[in-house]
Motif scaffolding. Structure first.
Motif, short mmCIF file in Angstrom:
data_model
loop_
_atom_site.label_atom_id
_atom_site.label_comp_id
_atom_site.label_asym_id
_atom_site.label_seq_id
_atom_site.Cartn_x
_atom_site.Cartn_y
_atom_site.Cartn_z
N GLN A 1 -0.84 -0.43 9.74
CA GLN A 1 -1.14 -1.65 8.97
C GLN A 1 -0.09 -2.75 9.18
OE1 GLN A 1 0.67 -0.04 4.71
NE2 GLN A 1 -1.39 -0.81 4.75
N PHE B 1 -1.61 -6.82 3.70
CA PHE B 1 -1.71 -5.99 2.49
C PHE B 1 -1.01 -6.70 1.33
CE2 PHE B 1 0.04 -2.54 -0.21
CZ PHE B 1 -1.16 -1.92 -0.58
N LEU C 1 4.47 0.03 0.16
CA LEU C 1 4.72 -1.41 0.06
C LEU C 1 4.54 -1.86 -1.39
CD1 LEU C 1 2.84 -2.51 3.29
CD2 LEU C 1 5.29 -2.77 2.86
N LYS C 2 3.86 -1.04 -2.17
CA LYS C 2 3.53 -1.44 -3.54
C LYS C 2 4.75 -1.43 -4.45
CE LYS C 2 -1.24 0.05 -4.23
NZ LYS C 2 -2.06 1.10 -4.81
N HIS D 1 -0.77 10.63 -1.90
CA HIS D 1 -2.14 10.09 -1.85
C HIS D 1 -2.74 10.29 -0.46
CE1 HIS D 1 -5.51 7.29 -2.24
NE2 HIS D 1 -5.14 6.82 -1.07
N LYS E 1 -5.77 12.90 0.11
CA LYS E 1 -7.07 12.33 0.46
C LYS E 1 -7.48 12.67 1.90
CE LYS E 1 -9.68 7.97 0.49
NZ LYS E 1 -9.64 6.55 0.08
P1 AMP Z 1 -6.72 5.11 1.64
O1 AMP Z 1 -7.16 5.65 0.28
O2 AMP Z 1 -6.00 6.09 2.46
O3 AMP Z 1 -7.82 4.40 2.35
O4 AMP Z 1 -5.65 4.02 1.29
C1 AMP Z 1 -5.96 2.99 0.41
C2 AMP Z 1 -5.06 3.10 -0.80
O5 AMP Z 1 -3.70 3.15 -0.38
C3 AMP Z 1 -5.21 1.91 -1.72
O6 AMP Z 1 -5.02 2.35 -3.05
C4 AMP Z 1 -4.06 1.04 -1.28
O7 AMP Z 1 -3.63 0.19 -2.32
C5 AMP Z 1 -3.01 2.06 -0.93
N1 AMP Z 1 -2.10 1.59 0.12
C6 AMP Z 1 -2.42 1.19 1.35
N2 AMP Z 1 -1.31 0.88 2.05
C7 AMP Z 1 -0.27 1.09 1.23
C8 AMP Z 1 1.11 0.97 1.36
N3 AMP Z 1 1.69 0.57 2.52
N4 AMP Z 1 1.88 1.28 0.29
C9 AMP Z 1 1.33 1.73 -0.84
N5 AMP Z 1 0.01 1.88 -1.04
C10 AMP Z 1 -0.77 1.57 -0.01
#
Ligand code: AMP
Length: 226
Positions: free
Chosen positions: A37, A42, A98-99, A110, A114
């Protein structure tokens, strides 16, 4: 003994012999999508921690040729951040949250729960350490900044680039077709959010992505962090 009681006893015995609650189903997928990414895109809609203009890992996702994918699978290897201590510096450099409201551990959990949980059939990804360590190894071979810069594509506030030019620059560097993903705001321009590289699920070496770009318009913005 009634036949019902006998059946129940046999079922309980079979479950004990097979390891009780262990996962047995292998979720089918065709390849691994390495999602890379661009932080600025984002972070244009999310409150972020300070970040550099550097492509970084979003995740390694078991994926099918028809763009469907398994998610949140049963795994015999639950996420455990303590298994990642030896590779934490590289994870923080290349796969950090990044959040502002998040933590690295939550982001990694996560992605693993997932997507990584479904990677039974990828021998280089099918436990917690392998999933993160071998995704880092695959990412080390991807030099997006270098390949794009070589084609004159650099982050710019004003310029846009044709998606074909973008695609071609990556194709030349990687030797395979990748897949671009964009964010399209109402009435606005198409902004690059992710480059997806497709990997063979056994070797984790790049292959041509089966599907072309997801949702990028003819011209795309590649914005720097202000
Ligand atoms: P995914 O579920 O794998 O498709 O990723 C999407 C989720 O990951 C969403 O909740 C995004 O807000 C979160 N997300 C994506 N990139 C980042 C990042 N670099 N840091 C933290 N959260 C992220």
């Amino acid at each position: 003994m009634s036949s019902l009681v006998l059946l129940l006893l046999l079922t309980a015995l079979a479950s004990l012999v097979s390891g009780g609650g262990a996962c047995s189903k292998n979720h089918h997928f065709d390849f691994v999508l390495l999602a890379i990414q661009w932080p600025q895109t984002f972070c244009s809609t999310t409150a972020c921690v300070p970040h550099a203009d550097r492509w970084q890992i979003h995740g390694a996702w078991p994926e099918n040729d028809d763009a469907t994918w398994p998610s949140n699978c049963c795994t015999n290897h639950p996420f455990d951040a303590s298994l990642l201590e030896s590779i934490e510096p590289e994870l923080v450099a290349s796969w950090k949250t990044l959040k502002k409201s998040g933590t690295n551990e939550k982001f990694w959990a996560h992605e693993y729960n997932k997507h990584g949980s479904c990677a039974h059939d990828a021998p280089l990804l099918n436990d917690v350490f392998k999933y993160f360590n071998n995704t880092l190894a695959a990412f080390r071979e991807v030099h997006l900044e270098k390949w794009l810069t070589a084609a004159g594509i650099v982050p710019s506030t004003g310029r846009q680039y044709s998606a074909r030019h973008f695609d071609h620059a990556i194709q030349v560097g990687l030797g395979h077709d990748a897949q671009l993903s964009c964010v399209n705001r109402k009435g606005g321009v198409s902004t690059i959010s992710q480059v997806n590289i497709c990997l063979d699920k056994i070797t984790l070496k790049p292959i041509d992505c089966p599907l072309a770009d997801r949702n990028c318009k003819t011209n795309i913005a590649y914005r720097p962090t202000h």
